[in-house]
Design an enzyme around this catalytic site. Structure first.
Site, PDB file in Angstrom:
ATOM      1  N   GLU A   1       2.551   4.980  -4.051  1.00  4.60           N
ATOM      2  CA  GLU A   1       2.472   5.892  -5.222  1.00  4.60           C
ATOM      3  C   GLU A   1       3.796   6.601  -5.486  1.00  4.60           C
ATOM      4  O   GLU A   1       4.076   6.880  -6.655  1.00  4.60           O
ATOM      5  CB  GLU A   1       1.356   6.921  -5.001  1.00  4.60           C
ATOM      6  CG  GLU A   1      -0.036   6.338  -5.031  1.00  4.60           C
ATOM      7  CD  GLU A   1      -0.346   5.406  -3.869  1.00  4.60           C
ATOM      8  OE1 GLU A   1       0.122   5.668  -2.750  1.00  4.60           O
ATOM      9  OE2 GLU A   1      -1.026   4.404  -4.101  1.00  4.60           O
TER      10      GLU A   1
ATOM     11  N   ASP B   1      -8.918   3.904  -1.979  1.00 10.54           N
ATOM     12  CA  ASP B   1      -9.872   4.317  -0.943  1.00 10.54           C
ATOM     13  C   ASP B   1     -11.155   4.912  -1.521  1.00 10.54           C
ATOM     14  O   ASP B   1     -11.276   6.126  -1.687  1.00 10.54           O
ATOM     15  CB  ASP B   1      -9.199   5.320  -0.002  1.00 10.54           C
ATOM     16  CG  ASP B   1      -8.058   4.681   0.753  1.00 10.54           C
ATOM     17  OD1 ASP B   1      -7.927   3.443   0.704  1.00 10.54           O
ATOM     18  OD2 ASP B   1      -7.287   5.422   1.395  1.00 10.54           O
TER      19      ASP B   1
ATOM     20  N   ASP C   1       0.852  -1.196   0.000  1.00  9.11           N
ATOM     21  CA  ASP C   1       0.000   0.000   0.000  1.00  9.11           C
ATOM     22  C   ASP C   1       0.892   1.251   0.000  1.00  9.11           C
ATOM     23  O   ASP C   1       2.120   1.155   0.159  1.00  9.11           O
ATOM     24  CB  ASP C   1      -0.875  -0.053   1.257  1.00  9.11           C
ATOM     25  CG  ASP C   1      -1.932   1.025   1.261  1.00  9.11           C
ATOM     26  OD1 ASP C   1      -2.331   1.481   0.177  1.00  9.11           O
ATOM     27  OD2 ASP C   1      -2.368   1.427   2.362  1.00  9.11           O
TER      28      ASP C   1
HETATM   29  C1  GLC Z   1      -4.627   3.381   2.958  1.00  7.59           C
HETATM   30  C2  GLC Z   1      -5.156   2.168   2.201  1.00  7.59           C
HETATM   31  C3  GLC Z   1      -6.212   1.476   3.022  1.00  7.59           C
HETATM   32  C4  GLC Z   1      -5.618   1.079   4.364  1.00  7.59           C
HETATM   33  C5  GLC Z   1      -5.070   2.298   5.086  1.00  7.59           C
HETATM   34  C6  GLC Z   1      -4.342   1.936   6.370  1.00  7.59           C
HETATM   35  O1  GLC Z   1      -5.603   4.334   3.094  1.00  7.59           O
HETATM   36  O2  GLC Z   1      -5.646   2.538   0.952  1.00  7.59           O
HETATM   37  O3  GLC Z   1      -6.705   0.353   2.346  1.00  7.59           O
HETATM   38  O4  GLC Z   1      -6.591   0.459   5.161  1.00  7.59           O
HETATM   39  O5  GLC Z   1      -4.161   2.971   4.243  1.00  7.59           O
HETATM   40  O6  GLC Z   1      -3.288   1.102   6.124  1.00  7.59           O
END
Ligand code: GLC
Length: 808
Positions: free
Chosen positions: A422, A493, A419
């Site tokens: 980017e 998200d 995650d």
């Molecule tokens: C980001 C991710 C989400 C995750 C959060 C905490 O917002 O996109 O899926 O739950 O981080 O890690």
């Protein structure tokens, strides 16, 4: 920069007149007055157009191990134009590197635009703009100057698809997008120009003919499909090379196959990854995770995967465990494994700046982090506070990161969730001049930004592969073209809003058109509080997306299948069980996809390109080529209009009513009904529902048959293997062919085993013949008694049966 080129404003190169050309094997090089370019014939339908601007040809970040199959090529020079003939296309290159592409009948498919680029005028003076901004209106960002810009003629009746999971509608005509991976925590809206992924590839469809263009440039690029001027569409970049592939169809399916031939297909995943997945920011401590695990089993709702979000870590330090919340994680993972669960843990790229923390110390000592211009590791802020960014563009760093996966998978973690890659940063964006070492070549953030998540996923995939020798399960948020080879993706998200459920359909269909066969959204929505009705409708969509994961944000209300009321729970159970019964169908699609690149969730136009009515349909999709899904995506709606494409009849999955294609019908769809239609002649393999993949030994394959009402013939190939290892690549699998024929009052089903190498064979086949009950029924010439009294006629045959005759 190559000084030979002169740039003329936004139009890019002015190459000037052709001076010289030569053909060497499959490459035609052309020397212009002001520069040089090459036309590289990859296959008769795929052609690369290249001109070095910022550097000589650089290894593509998306195209690895390119296979060339150019076929016969001839080159001519007529009327000042270089003409290149392949076995499928004629390409003409004129002065100024103006390209026109024709099919072999002389029909023009795609042409460079000959006029000047003239963006439309934005009326209103600066003061108006300032006032509007003061009121809170978002004004369009000023565009950076584009060094390369290609304009192509835009003809009426054109449609555009692809570019990954852009918000908005399926057809991108009239819109403008920027490729710059962005973590935007605001709800996804139609006006977003950037998203988490940058997939600079699109499919164009004009007069029923499809082609694609892949602009292989990792810098910030812009795609404009007739927004700035309806006479042309364009793609442009702030830097990098002019480097794009033209991919001819004429079918959109061939374009996707051509694109994935270049950038790779998604490898067949482990079967359990197609099961239901439950996530949450965060299931912690251990007791809470166990409670969730027990609940699924207690409530008879299948589930294969549980996720651990950032709170399992010690102070958000990657590759560590919080000893308080998870005092004995190995034991816990083992216990969950015994219950049939696979646990996936999140790993972000940001490494906490913390002396004494081994990952940080190793990275620092070995210069594994991106730096500023003076070589000092660059620091920004993410979840762990001050953090550094591993330089994934460097193979040595990728290797280190790959090795680190062992810390997780050797102790029982089943997959890794990448995650914030980017890369995201809380203290403003990474400056353009952050330095990366792309395998010995120093470059900066402008070039690496869009491929940062791609390289991180590659490292993760390779690490898990080496450590486990099984098909790795990696899920990533940021991607570039080609990331599909390493990871499944989700759309980031979203929120628990009806608008986001609606928008998820075109987003996923376009991801599928962009080579990402294995994708999904956060079912139920990430931010905001979900409602019973929204979750009930969302799970109906999720059951047909490759990645079927319910996920929600911290501090939002609970969103598990049982979190609302009994009705919502039973709807979740119904569709999750349907998903498990359909697993062999979905697995067949993913197996087929590994060769063809064709996704699981498809816009109707992929299978019905001759029916122009489907070109803009946002709220229906095909699941493989046998099932059409028309989910309800409006609050309060209990009936909806469904368009059934031309070309075959359709059978309502629930009522078995038969409809002609080429018409709109109204389907009643109370909350527990998702409108599903099976193509006439469809054969759907099914398994019994199970709590998790592997719970039951599957010794019988069910074939759900939707016979032709008149004459017709269809075939279905079913694939079977161990569901987890790479042994299938050395031939360890079985293939079954089922052929269904109808003529007059006879239905014939032929079964043949075209490959029998995998040991665990089915003992028997159960056939369900929908909508028809025969008078007489024979298996391999022997008459069998008709036993069913109800409408649905079904029977079981042994695995040696070859031919079934049904007479009416
Ligand atoms: C980001 C991710 C989400 C995750 C959060 C905490 O917002 O996109 O899926 O739950 O981080 O890690």
């Amino acid at each position: 920069m190559n000084q030979k080129f002169q740039l003329k404003g936004l139009q890019g190169f002015m190459f000037g007149k052709i001076k010289f050309y030569e053909k060497k094997s499959n490459v035609v090089s052309i020397e212009f007055e002001n520069g040089r370019a090459s036309v590289d014939i990859i296959t008769p339908s795929i052609i690369n157009f290249f001109s070095p601007l910022s550097a000589e040809r650089r290894a593509s970040k998306a195209v690895e191990n390119l296979k060339r199959m150019p076929g016969k090529i001839t080159v001519d020079f007529i009327d000042g134009q270089v003409l290149v003939y392949t076995e499928k296309l004629k390409v003409s290159i004129a002065d100024n590197f103006m390209v026109d592409i024709f099919d072999l009948n002389g029909k023009r498919i795609c042409s460079d635009y000959r006029g000047e680029d003239k963006p439309f005028v934005r009326r209103g003076n600066d003061d108006d703009g300032n006032i509007a901004a003061e009121e809170g209106h978002q004004l369009e960002e000023e565009r950076k100057s584009q060094k390369i810009k290609i304009l192509k003629q835009l003809n009426p009746g054109s449609y555009f698809y692809g570019l990954g999971d852009r918000t908005g509608h399926l057809n991108k005509l009239g819109y403008h997008y920027k490729m710059w991976n962005t973590d935007n925590p605001n709800p996804h809206v139609e006006s977003f120009e950037t998203m988490y992924k940058s997939i600079p590839f699109f499919v164009a469809l004009e007069k029923k003919i499809a082609y694609g263009i892949f602009f292989d440039n990792s810098y910030e690029t812009i795609f404009d499909f007739g927004k700035e001027n309806s006479d042309y569409y364009s793609f442009s970049a702030v830097d990098g090379n002019l480097d794009y592939y033209f991919i001819y169809g004429p079918s959109a399916k061939e374009v996707i196959s051509g694109y994935t031939f270049l950038t790779g297909t998604t490898p067949l995943p482990q079967l359990w990854t197609l099961g239901y997945q439950q996530s949450r920011w965060s299931y912690a401590p251990e007791k809470r995770l166990q409670e969730i695990a027990n609940n699924f089993r207690k409530k008879d709702i299948p589930c294969d995967v549980l996720y651990l979000d950032i709170d399992y870590m010690d102070g958000y330090r990657v590759f560590t465990w919080d000893q308080q919340k998870f005092p004995n994680h190995e034991k816990m993972l083992d216990r969950l494994k015994g219950q049939g669960y696979k646990v996936v843990t999140i790993i972000d790229p940001g490494v906490k700046k913390d002396k004494g923390y081994s990952i940080y110390d190793q990275g620092l000592k070995n210069n594994y982090f991106a730096t500023d211009r003076d070589g000092i590791p660059y620091v920004n802020r993410v979840w762990p506070g001050k953090a550094l960014y591993p330089d994934f563009s460097n193979q040595t760093v990728r290797h280190w990161w790959a090795e680190n996966q062992k810390i997780l998978v050797n102790h029982g973690v089943a997959g890794v969730w990448n995650d914030m890659n980017e890369p995201a940063s809380f203290d403003g964006p990474l400056p353009d001049d952050v330095q990366f070492n792309d395998n010995g070549r120093l470059t900066d953030h402008r070039e690496i930004h869009n491929v940062y998540g791609h390289y991180m996923s590659k490292a993760t995939y390779e690490g898990i592969k080496t450590a486990t020798n099984k098909r790795p399960f990696v899920i990533t948020r940021a991607s570039y073209a080609g990331t599909q080879k390493y990871a499944t993706v989700w759309t980031g998200d979203n929120q628990s809003l009806w608008e986001h459920l609606r928008m998820s359909l075109p987003m996923l269909m376009n991801l599928g058109m962009s080579g990402f066969a294995f994708c999904g959204t956060d079912v139920g929505g990430f931010g905001f509080d979900c409602t019973q009705e929204l979750l009930s409708r969302w799970v109906q969509v999720g059951a047909f997306t490759a990645l079927f994961r319910n996920h929600s944000s911290a501090s939002m209300r609970d969103q598990e299948p049982w979190a609302f009321d009994e009705k919502t729970e039973s709807i979740n159970r119904k569709y999750i069980k349907l998903r498990y019964r359909l697993l062999p169908y979905f697995y067949d699609i993913m197996h087929d996809e590994e060769t063809t690149g064709l996704p699981m969730i498809r816009p109707l136009l992929l299978d019905y390109q001759n029916d122009e009515n489907v070109y803009g349909i946002n709220d229906e999709f095909m699941s493989g080529s046998n099932i059409l899904v028309a989910p309800v995506v409006e609050q309060g709606e209990t009936a909806r209009m469904v368009y059934l494409p031309k070309g075959n009849r359709w059978i309502d999955y629930w009522t078995k009513a038969v409809f002609d294609g080429g018409q709109y019908i109204v389907k009643n769809a109370p909350l527990d009904v998702c409108p599903i239609y099976v193509k006439e002649g469809g054969i759907i393999p099914m398994y019994p529902a199970q709590n998790y993949v592997g719970e039951k030994k599957i010794s019988q394959l069910t074939l759900d048959i939707y016979p032709f009402t008149e004459k017709g013939k269809s075939c279905y190939e079913h694939y079977q293997d161990d569901g987890e290892s790479f042994d299938y690549r050395s031939g360890n699998y079985n293939l079954y062919d089922f052929i269904l024929k109808r003529s007059g009052n006879l239905i014939e089903i032929n079964i043949s085993k075209t490959r029998e190498a995998y040991g665990e064979k089915y003992q028997s086949f159960k056939f369900i013949i929908n909508g028809i009950k025969p008078l007489e029924f024979l298996v391999d010439g022997q008459t069998r008694k008709i036993e069913n009294d109800d409408d649905q006629f079904s029977f079981t045959v042994s695995n040696t049966a070859k031919k079934i005759d049904l007479k009416f």
